[in-house]
Design a protein around this motif. Structure first.
Motif, PDB file in Angstrom:
ATOM      1  N   ASP A   1       0.825  -1.206   0.000  1.00 39.50           N
ATOM      2  CA  ASP A   1       0.000   0.000   0.000  1.00 39.50           C
ATOM      3  C   ASP A   1       0.865   1.264   0.000  1.00 39.50           C
ATOM      4  N   GLY A   2       1.934   1.250   0.791  1.00 42.12           N
ATOM      5  CA  GLY A   2       2.809   2.421   0.903  1.00 42.12           C
ATOM      6  C   GLY A   2       3.495   2.782  -0.394  1.00 42.12           C
ATOM      7  N   PHE A   3       3.853   1.770  -1.188  1.00 44.01           N
ATOM      8  CA  PHE A   3       4.483   2.008  -2.489  1.00 44.01           C
ATOM      9  C   PHE A   3       3.451   2.010  -3.613  1.00 44.01           C
ATOM     10  N   ASN A   4       2.177   1.876  -3.254  1.00 42.81           N
ATOM     11  CA  ASN A   4       1.088   1.868  -4.234  1.00 42.81           C
ATOM     12  C   ASN A   4       1.328   0.820  -5.324  1.00 42.81           C
ATOM     13  N   LEU A   5       1.693  -0.382  -4.909  1.00 39.07           N
ATOM     14  CA  LEU A   5       1.992  -1.456  -5.847  1.00 39.07           C
ATOM     15  C   LEU A   5       0.708  -2.150  -6.275  1.00 39.07           C
ATOM     16  N   GLY A   6       0.473  -2.186  -7.574  1.00 38.09           N
ATOM     17  CA  GLY A   6      -0.699  -2.864  -8.094  1.00 38.09           C
ATOM     18  C   GLY A   6      -0.403  -4.282  -8.527  1.00 38.09           C
ATOM     19  N   MET A   7       0.812  -4.725  -8.296  1.00 41.95           N
ATOM     20  CA  MET A   7       1.218  -6.066  -8.723  1.00 41.95           C
ATOM     21  C   MET A   7       1.316  -6.973  -7.505  1.00 41.95           C
ATOM     22  N   PRO A   8       1.281  -8.275  -7.727  1.00 42.72           N
ATOM     23  CA  PRO A   8       1.436  -9.183  -6.585  1.00 42.72           C
ATOM     24  C   PRO A   8       2.851  -9.081  -6.013  1.00 42.72           C
ATOM     25  N   ILE A   9       2.970  -9.277  -4.729  1.00 43.72           N
ATOM     26  CA  ILE A   9       4.282  -9.342  -4.096  1.00 43.72           C
ATOM     27  C   ILE A   9       4.377 -10.677  -3.370  1.00 43.72           C
ATOM     28  N   LEU A  10       5.598 -11.141  -3.199  1.00 49.40           N
ATOM     29  CA  LEU A  10       5.825 -12.416  -2.537  1.00 49.40           C
ATOM     30  C   LEU A  10       6.187 -12.172  -1.082  1.00 49.40           C
ATOM     31  N   MET A  11       5.531 -12.882  -0.204  1.00 49.93           N
ATOM     32  CA  MET A  11       5.868 -12.828   1.207  1.00 49.93           C
ATOM     33  C   MET A  11       6.464 -14.183   1.580  1.00 49.93           C
ATOM     34  N   ASP A  12       7.694 -14.164   2.004  1.00 44.13           N
ATOM     35  CA  ASP A  12       8.371 -15.393   2.393  1.00 44.13           C
ATOM     36  C   ASP A  12       7.746 -15.954   3.660  1.00 44.13           C
ATOM     37  N   GLY A  13       7.806 -17.251   3.804  1.00 45.70           N
ATOM     38  CA  GLY A  13       7.307 -17.902   5.010  1.00 45.70           C
ATOM     39  C   GLY A  13       8.295 -17.763   6.156  1.00 45.70           C
ATOM     40  N   LEU A  14       7.902 -18.262   7.309  1.00 43.95           N
ATOM     41  CA  LEU A  14       8.780 -18.189   8.476  1.00 43.95           C
ATOM     42  C   LEU A  14      10.039 -19.029   8.298  1.00 43.95           C
ATOM     43  N   ASP A  15       9.999 -19.982   7.365  1.00 42.97           N
ATOM     44  CA  ASP A  15      11.175 -20.821   7.116  1.00 42.97           C
ATOM     45  C   ASP A  15      12.195 -20.143   6.199  1.00 42.97           C
ATOM     46  N   ASP A  16      11.875 -18.962   5.663  1.00 40.21           N
ATOM     47  CA  ASP A  16      12.766 -18.188   4.777  1.00 40.21           C
ATOM     48  C   ASP A  16      13.195 -18.967   3.537  1.00 40.21           C
ATOM     49  N   ARG A  17      12.341 -19.836   3.042  1.00 43.66           N
ATOM     50  CA  ARG A  17      12.689 -20.675   1.891  1.00 43.66           C
ATOM     51  C   ARG A  17      13.027 -19.842   0.659  1.00 43.66           C
ATOM     52  N   VAL A  18      12.228 -18.813   0.373  1.00 46.51           N
ATOM     53  CA  VAL A  18      12.489 -17.975  -0.805  1.00 46.51           C
ATOM     54  C   VAL A  18      13.798 -17.225  -0.623  1.00 46.51           C
ATOM     55  N   ASP A  19      14.027 -16.716   0.559  1.00 41.45           N
ATOM     56  CA  ASP A  19      15.288 -16.038   0.844  1.00 41.45           C
ATOM     57  C   ASP A  19      16.463 -16.978   0.595  1.00 41.45           C
ATOM     58  N   ASP A  20      16.328 -18.212   1.043  1.00 39.96           N
ATOM     59  CA  ASP A  20      17.390 -19.196   0.824  1.00 39.96           C
ATOM     60  C   ASP A  20      17.574 -19.491  -0.666  1.00 39.96           C
ATOM     61  N   LEU A  21      16.465 -19.632  -1.405  1.00 35.54           N
ATOM     62  CA  LEU A  21      16.542 -19.958  -2.829  1.00 35.54           C
ATOM     63  C   LEU A  21      17.151 -18.840  -3.665  1.00 35.54           C
ATOM     64  N   TYR A  22      16.774 -17.602  -3.378  1.00 29.18           N
ATOM     65  CA  TYR A  22      17.235 -16.477  -4.185  1.00 29.18           C
ATOM     66  C   TYR A  22      18.430 -15.762  -3.567  1.00 29.18           C
TER      67      TYR A  22
END
Length: 79
Positions: free
Chosen positions: A13-34
């Motif tokens: 909302d703060g950046f007025n993003l009209g696109m989907p954003i990814l929220m990583d889980g508590l396991d930080d899997r996306v952070d680990d992958l990327y």
């Protein structure tokens, strides 16, 4: 997860993003992958390919560079 979801929504909302954003889980899997690090910005295309990887902040944090990467990928009529 509720707090993370709330913060992600505030960011969107703060950046007025009209696109989907990814929220990583508590396991930080996306952070680990990327290989993300705190305050890194990414643009990942619909095929899952990283099209932009910002530098690690706060020194390398650039919303402007991130926005330009998005604009290159998304036609103005879709934004």
């Amino acid at each position: 997860m509720d707090e993370k979801r709330h913060l992600a929504q505030l960011t969107k909302d703060g950046f007025n993003l009209g696109m989907p954003i990814l929220m990583d889980g508590l396991d930080d899997r996306v952070d680990d992958l990327y290989g993300g690090m705190p305050v890194s910005l990414y643009v990942i295309d619909k095929d899952g390919i990283v099209q932009f990887q910002g530098l690690v902040g706060p020194i390398g944090f650039s919303v402007e560079a991130w926005e330009k990467a998005i604009q290159r990928l998304v036609p103005a009529s879709d934004q």
